[in-house]
Scaffold this motif. Structure first.
Motif, PDB file in Angstrom:
ATOM      1  N   SER A  74       0.818  -1.223   0.000  1.00 56.81           N
ATOM      2  CA  SER A  74       0.000   0.000   0.000  1.00 56.81           C
ATOM      3  C   SER A  74       0.846   1.265   0.000  1.00 56.81           C
ATOM      4  O   SER A  74       0.309   2.374  -0.140  1.00 56.81           O
ATOM      5  CB  SER A  74      -0.929   0.021   1.226  1.00 56.81           C
ATOM      6  OG  SER A  74      -1.798  -1.088   1.214  1.00 56.81           O
ATOM      7  N   GLU A  76       3.343   4.231  -1.214  1.00 60.59           N
ATOM      8  CA  GLU A  76       3.343   4.996  -2.465  1.00 60.59           C
ATOM      9  C   GLU A  76       4.450   4.548  -3.424  1.00 60.59           C
ATOM     10  O   GLU A  76       4.241   4.503  -4.637  1.00 60.59           O
ATOM     11  CB  GLU A  76       3.484   6.492  -2.172  1.00 60.59           C
ATOM     12  CG  GLU A  76       2.218   7.128  -1.604  1.00 60.59           C
ATOM     13  CD  GLU A  76       1.021   6.924  -2.515  1.00 60.59           C
ATOM     14  OE1 GLU A  76       1.166   7.097  -3.746  1.00 60.59           O
ATOM     15  OE2 GLU A  76      -0.053   6.599  -1.997  1.00 60.59           O
ATOM     16  N   LYS A  79       3.346   1.198  -5.000  1.00 58.91           N
ATOM     17  CA  LYS A  79       2.196   1.420  -5.882  1.00 58.91           C
ATOM     18  C   LYS A  79       2.604   2.184  -7.143  1.00 58.91           C
ATOM     19  O   LYS A  79       2.120   1.883  -8.236  1.00 58.91           O
ATOM     20  CB  LYS A  79       1.102   2.196  -5.135  1.00 58.91           C
ATOM     21  CG  LYS A  79       0.364   1.369  -4.101  1.00 58.91           C
ATOM     22  CD  LYS A  79      -0.948   2.024  -3.671  1.00 58.91           C
ATOM     23  CE  LYS A  79      -0.742   3.402  -3.065  1.00 58.91           C
ATOM     24  NZ  LYS A  79      -2.031   3.983  -2.597  1.00 58.91           N
ATOM     25  N   GLY A  83       2.672   0.532 -10.659  1.00 61.17           N
ATOM     26  CA  GLY A  83       1.497   1.154 -11.240  1.00 61.17           C
ATOM     27  C   GLY A  83       1.879   1.966 -12.469  1.00 61.17           C
ATOM     28  O   GLY A  83       2.140   1.430 -13.533  1.00 61.17           O
ATOM     29  N   VAL A 184      -1.217  -4.036  -4.779  1.00 63.46           N
ATOM     30  CA  VAL A 184      -2.355  -3.127  -4.916  1.00 63.46           C
ATOM     31  C   VAL A 184      -2.446  -2.603  -6.343  1.00 63.46           C
ATOM     32  O   VAL A 184      -3.535  -2.464  -6.910  1.00 63.46           O
ATOM     33  CB  VAL A 184      -2.234  -1.948  -3.922  1.00 63.46           C
ATOM     34  CG1 VAL A 184      -3.315  -0.904  -4.173  1.00 63.46           C
ATOM     35  CG2 VAL A 184      -2.320  -2.462  -2.485  1.00 63.46           C
ATOM     36  N   LYS A 185      -1.301  -2.307  -6.933  1.00 64.80           N
ATOM     37  CA  LYS A 185      -1.233  -1.822  -8.314  1.00 64.80           C
ATOM     38  C   LYS A 185      -0.495  -2.842  -9.178  1.00 64.80           C
ATOM     39  O   LYS A 185       0.501  -3.429  -8.767  1.00 64.80           O
ATOM     40  CB  LYS A 185      -0.505  -0.479  -8.393  1.00 64.80           C
ATOM     41  CG  LYS A 185      -1.214   0.670  -7.684  1.00 64.80           C
ATOM     42  CD  LYS A 185      -2.495   1.060  -8.425  1.00 64.80           C
ATOM     43  CE  LYS A 185      -3.139   2.283  -7.784  1.00 64.80           C
ATOM     44  NZ  LYS A 185      -4.369   2.689  -8.491  1.00 64.80           N
TER      45      LYS A 185
END
Length: 214
Positions: A74, A76, A79, A83, A184-185
């Motif tokens: 989670s 940054e 991600k 991402g 998450v990503k």
């Protein structure tokens, strides 16, 4: 007559001695049974308490690892890299990648019961704490061989990860449990391993009432 009288006296004396002896033996047997029951009960309570303490320690350890995994995926940096920066090779993406490496290294270093970590991604770079290079088709093979349909966003606990063990030469006697969850990503998975030594240490350090060790 004297002989018969002496015999009666002896008989009376013997009976007089036997009666209290019988009572003493009976009392001893009853006391032994009660003492045995008490000792057995204390032993059972000690075993239950020990098992409960072990379970509490292991549960706390597992909860910490789950929270750490959720914190990692989670974050940054993770991600962003898996991402919007996934598949990119520019300097900014590489800086992002190194930050992800640092996060994983720090996570392992801050938990002495973590024996290893692995991130397997479909498009982004794979990461592991072992020296063995992660194969290029790791995501495909992992998806086929590690029963990923049950992992999900909440993650699952497994006793082993056979594909990673084989591909990365991870000895199965170095870890006891592994927690796997989705990123998450992007399409990928994070694995965090709990060392076998840490579990064994918990068992060895918890004495029972007899001063023995589990």
């Amino acid at each position: 007559m004297i002989h018969k009288k002496n015999g009666k006296i002896q008989h009376t004396l013997i009976c007089a001695y036997l009666v209290p002896v019988c009572f003493i033996v009976l009392l001893g047997l009853i006391s032994y049974d009660k003492a045995s029951e008490s000792i057995l009960k204390q032993y059972e309570e000690s075993v239950y308490a020990t098992v409960g303490t072990v379970a509490t320690y292991v549960e706390l350890m597992c909860n910490t690892v789950e929270n750490k995994a959720n914190e990692i995926v989670s974050g940054e940096e993770v991600k962003t890299y898996y991402g919007k920066n996934i598949g990119k090779t520019d300097s900014k993406a590489m800086e992002n990648f190194r930050a992800v490496q640092s996060i994983l290294t720090l996570a392992k270093g801050s938990c002495d019961y973590l024996s290893g970590y692995t991130i397997i991604s479909e498009l982004g770079s794979n990461l592991s704490d072992v020296s063995q290079k992660v194969p290029n088709d790791a995501y495909k093979q992992y998806s086929l061989k590690e029963d990923v349909s049950n992992i999900g966003n909440k993650g699952i606990w497994k006793g082993k990860h056979p594909y990673l063990d084989d591909a990365l030469k991870i000895p199965q006697d170095t870890y006891s449990l592994t927690f796997a969850r989705k990123l998450v990503k992007g399409h990928g998975y994070l694995n965090l391993d709990i060392s076998l030594t840490s579990i064994m240490d918990i068992l060895k350090k918890i004495p029972n009432d007899e001063g023995m060790y589990v």
